[in-house]
Design a protein around this motif. Structure first.
Motif, PDB file in Angstrom:
ATOM      1  N   ALA A 131     -24.588   8.342  24.057  1.00 34.89           N
ATOM      2  CA  ALA A 131     -24.642   9.124  22.823  1.00 34.89           C
ATOM      3  C   ALA A 131     -23.385   9.983  22.697  1.00 34.89           C
ATOM      4  O   ALA A 131     -23.026  10.704  23.635  1.00 34.89           O
ATOM      5  CB  ALA A 131     -25.880   9.999  22.804  1.00 34.89           C
ATOM      6  N   PRO A 132     -22.691   9.928  21.556  1.00 32.11           N
ATOM      7  CA  PRO A 132     -21.543  10.806  21.351  1.00 32.11           C
ATOM      8  C   PRO A 132     -22.001  12.207  20.988  1.00 32.11           C
ATOM      9  O   PRO A 132     -23.150  12.432  20.601  1.00 32.11           O
ATOM     10  CB  PRO A 132     -20.807  10.148  20.184  1.00 32.11           C
ATOM     11  CG  PRO A 132     -21.887   9.473  19.404  1.00 32.11           C
ATOM     12  CD  PRO A 132     -22.915   9.025  20.416  1.00 32.11           C
ATOM     13  N   ALA A 133     -21.081  13.140  21.122  1.00 30.71           N
ATOM     14  CA  ALA A 133     -21.331  14.511  20.688  1.00 30.71           C
ATOM     15  C   ALA A 133     -20.603  14.746  19.374  1.00 30.71           C
ATOM     16  O   ALA A 133     -19.632  14.060  19.051  1.00 30.71           O
ATOM     17  CB  ALA A 133     -20.835  15.493  21.742  1.00 30.71           C
ATOM     18  N   THR A 134     -21.063  15.703  18.603  1.00 30.01           N
ATOM     19  CA  THR A 134     -20.331  16.163  17.436  1.00 30.01           C
ATOM     20  C   THR A 134     -19.819  17.567  17.726  1.00 30.01           C
ATOM     21  O   THR A 134     -20.512  18.374  18.357  1.00 30.01           O
ATOM     22  CB  THR A 134     -21.211  16.176  16.175  1.00 30.01           C
ATOM     23  OG1 THR A 134     -22.325  17.048  16.383  1.00 30.01           O
ATOM     24  CG2 THR A 134     -21.704  14.773  15.860  1.00 30.01           C
ATOM     25  N   VAL A 135     -18.604  17.824  17.276  1.00 29.08           N
ATOM     26  CA  VAL A 135     -17.977  19.119  17.500  1.00 29.08           C
ATOM     27  C   VAL A 135     -17.509  19.656  16.156  1.00 29.08           C
ATOM     28  O   VAL A 135     -16.719  19.005  15.463  1.00 29.08           O
ATOM     29  CB  VAL A 135     -16.787  19.013  18.475  1.00 29.08           C
ATOM     30  CG1 VAL A 135     -16.166  20.392  18.710  1.00 29.08           C
ATOM     31  CG2 VAL A 135     -17.228  18.406  19.803  1.00 29.08           C
ATOM     32  N   ASP A 136     -18.000  20.819  15.780  1.00 29.00           N
ATOM     33  CA  ASP A 136     -17.603  21.480  14.534  1.00 29.00           C
ATOM     34  C   ASP A 136     -16.669  22.635  14.857  1.00 29.00           C
ATOM     35  O   ASP A 136     -16.996  23.508  15.659  1.00 29.00           O
ATOM     36  CB  ASP A 136     -18.826  22.006  13.791  1.00 29.00           C
ATOM     37  CG  ASP A 136     -19.746  20.895  13.314  1.00 29.00           C
ATOM     38  OD1 ASP A 136     -19.223  19.845  12.901  1.00 29.00           O
ATOM     39  OD2 ASP A 136     -20.976  21.071  13.381  1.00 29.00           O
TER      40      ASP A 136
ATOM     41  N   GLN B 203     -16.638  11.426  22.550  1.00 26.92           N
ATOM     42  CA  GLN B 203     -17.356  10.537  23.455  1.00 26.92           C
ATOM     43  C   GLN B 203     -17.097  10.985  24.887  1.00 26.92           C
ATOM     44  O   GLN B 203     -15.982  10.836  25.393  1.00 26.92           O
ATOM     45  CB  GLN B 203     -16.870   9.093  23.275  1.00 26.92           C
ATOM     46  CG  GLN B 203     -17.714   8.061  23.992  1.00 26.92           C
ATOM     47  CD  GLN B 203     -19.034   7.801  23.285  1.00 26.92           C
ATOM     48  OE1 GLN B 203     -19.064   7.554  22.100  1.00 26.92           O
ATOM     49  NE2 GLN B 203     -20.130   7.863  24.027  1.00 26.92           N
ATOM     50  N   PRO B 204     -18.081  11.562  25.574  1.00 27.59           N
ATOM     51  CA  PRO B 204     -17.831  12.088  26.923  1.00 27.59           C
ATOM     52  C   PRO B 204     -17.503  11.005  27.943  1.00 27.59           C
ATOM     53  O   PRO B 204     -16.735  11.241  28.873  1.00 27.59           O
ATOM     54  CB  PRO B 204     -19.126  12.823  27.265  1.00 27.59           C
ATOM     55  CG  PRO B 204     -20.165  12.231  26.374  1.00 27.59           C
ATOM     56  CD  PRO B 204     -19.456  11.849  25.114  1.00 27.59           C
TER      57      PRO B 204
END
Length: 524
Positions: A505-510, A495-496
């Motif tokens: 909007a959250p981000a997804t990090v793989d 969550q920035p």
């Protein structure tokens, strides 16, 4: 103003980003993998009942009781990480690599001289183990058409409908809002008496939105120094305990930037950047207890309990805001230059902001089983093994204590701990591995699954972590060497920033990363 400034995050409104990330910091220091020697990592970290490896000090100290001779080991390694993020429909990639020391230690095996005694031997171990490697880099890049990062500072200063006095707003928030206000990224509206009635963002969000970029660079690690004692009763009951001193060194540099996408060169905004620097140092302690029962030489059952870790934490923070306001010129400011910037130290007599506090991470319970092929207690005649661990960790049990603060500090700690309980949950972690031995050579493989610690996960990021491992080993005449590769796959949400008025909007990090480890050891 004091030359050494200690601020409480909530009482003086230091940094909304700091508040939002505190729960994530607690999880970072609680979500640990096994680490240790190359042999242990090759079998997925399943060291709860196998014994005979110095890593047992950090998993089940009863495993130290298997030592009848002494040995010294060291495990250097190399890591590489690749992160792919998705934010507002756009993707971004970053990579990080480097060297590390995974493990180093010595074990002293002390056989009991009395051949009639059922106590066969004792063993004592001194060991260093890397619990977590924080070295990493990831980046977000997307077009936001609904909110600006600066809105968090606006909400912070407006305090609902009770705005912070302007004189306080310009100095009391030196990690964020004050810097944004003093560089005109946000502005104030006044009544006829000169009192601030409202704070507003100066970032225009038009139909094209604003481009947001978030670059996070992290380094450091979480390490543990262990003193372990193990014993062997009748080659059936093995018992052990370790006193451990974990340490944390974590550094993060984060730059969040917003750029105007409107194409309008006369709207008094081109870009701004907010850079935060955080350095955390901590030292703690915990204890680990365990037993292993071997009813027959080929079968072993293990149970272990890890107390919570109690840390004394110290944070040191600074920040900087830089903005390009195009043709904007504030009235009555002949010294104005564009771009404009301000650093935390300008508001704090040249010193970073420091804060000391306590953190308690959760306890752990581990159950394990191992089966030895060959059914012979003599390891030279064993042909291999298969072993598995199940670990329970209640990530919601992490707790902060701001015991040096005011009543407001204590209230913030209570609300923060409640937020941790609401965000996280208990989880089961699974580790399994095996080895096949061919005289002096051995081949190994393993798998570990770390369940999601979150009560609710974001679509596209299940929060789990998987580790696939394999390796080879050589043992002969008091010397051994092991080589292992561990591949990690993880998907998480980030969550920035957070706003009370608008969903962000959250981000997804793989994450896809690998570790190469080599252990060298000598028996004596």
């Amino acid at each position: 103003m004091n030359k050494r400034i200690t601020f409480l995050l909530i009482a003086l409104g230091v940094s909304a980003h700091g508040w939002a990330q505190e729960e994530a910091d607690a999880l970072r220091y609680s979500r640990l993998t096994t680490g240790g020697t190359a042999r242990t990592q090759a079998i997925g970290g399943a060291a709860g009942s196998l014994g005979g490896d110095i890593t047992a000090s950090h998993v089940n100290p009863a495993g130290i009781g298997f030592y009848k001779t002494s040995e010294v080991v060291i495990t250097p390694g190399f890591f590489f990480k690749s992160n792919s993020s998705s934010y507002l429909g756009n993707s971004a990639d970053e990579k990080k690599s480097g060297a590390m020391l995974g493990n180093a230690g010595i074990v002293f095996g002390l056989p009991v001289r009395n051949s009639n005694s059922k106590f066969k031997n004792l063993a004592f171990a001194l060991d260093y183990n890397r619990l977590a490697n924080f070295n990493n880099t990831f980046r977000l890049d997307g077009i936001n058409r609904t909110s600006s990062y600066s809105d968090r500072w606006v909400e912070e200063l407006n305090r609902g409908n009770n705005p912070v006095p302007f004189s306080s707003a310009t100095i009391d928030y030196p990690l964020g809002a004050s810097l944004g206000l003093n560089t005109y990224v946000i502005d104030a509206e006044f009544d006829g008496s000169g009192n601030a009635t409202k704070y507003v963002s100066g970032v225009p969000i038009g139909a094209n939105g604003i481009r947001q970029q978030d670059l996070i660079k992290e380094k450091g690690g979480q390490d543990e120094f262990s003193l372990a004692l193990g014993g062997n009763y009748n080659d059936q009951f093995y018992f052990g305990a370790s006193l451990n001193f974990p340490t944390i060194r974590y550094e993060r540099t984060r730059t969040f930037a917003e750029d105007d996408e409107s194409g309008d060169n006369n709207n008094n905004f081109a870009y701004f950047e907010h850079t935060e620097n955080l350095k955390t140092d901590a030292v703690g302690f915990n204890a680990k207890l365990g037993i292993i029962y071997s009813p027959v030489p080929s079968l072993r059952f293990g149970v272990a309990y890890h107390t919570p870790s109690w840390y004394s934490m110290r944070d040191q923070s600074t920040a900087r805001v830089q903005a390009d306001l195009e043709g904007f010129r504030p009235p009555n400011d002949p010294n104005f230059t564009n771009p404009i910037w301000q650093d935390t130290e300008e508001l704090t007599d040249g010193y970073p902001i420091e804060y000391e506090y306590k953190l308690q991470t959760p306890s752990r319970a581990i159950g394990s089983i191992s089966y030895i092929f060959g059914t012979n207690a003599d390891v030279s005649k064993q042909h291999g093994f298969i072993t598995a661990d199940v670990e329970y960790v209640n990530y919601a049990g992490a707790k902060y204590n701001f015991n040096k603060g005011t009543a407001g500090d204590q209230d913030f700690a209570r609300r923060l701990n409640q937020s941790i309980e609401d965000l996280y949950k208990g989880a089961l972690n699974f580790r399994v591995g095996g080895e096949m031995k061919f005289t002096v050579l051995a081949v190994r493989a393993g798998f570990a699954y770390y369940s999601s610690p979150y009560q609710n996960t974001v679509s596209g990021a299940d929060g789990s972590m998987k580790k696939f491992s394999g390796g080879i080993g050589y043992r002969n005449k008091g010397f051994f060497a092991d080589l292992t590769y561990v591949h990690t796959l993880a998907s998480d949400a980030y969550q920035p920033y957070r706003l009370s008025s608008t969903a962000v909007a959250p981000a997804t990090v793989d994450l896809s990363g690998g570790n190469v480890l080599a252990t060298v050891g000598f028996k004596f």
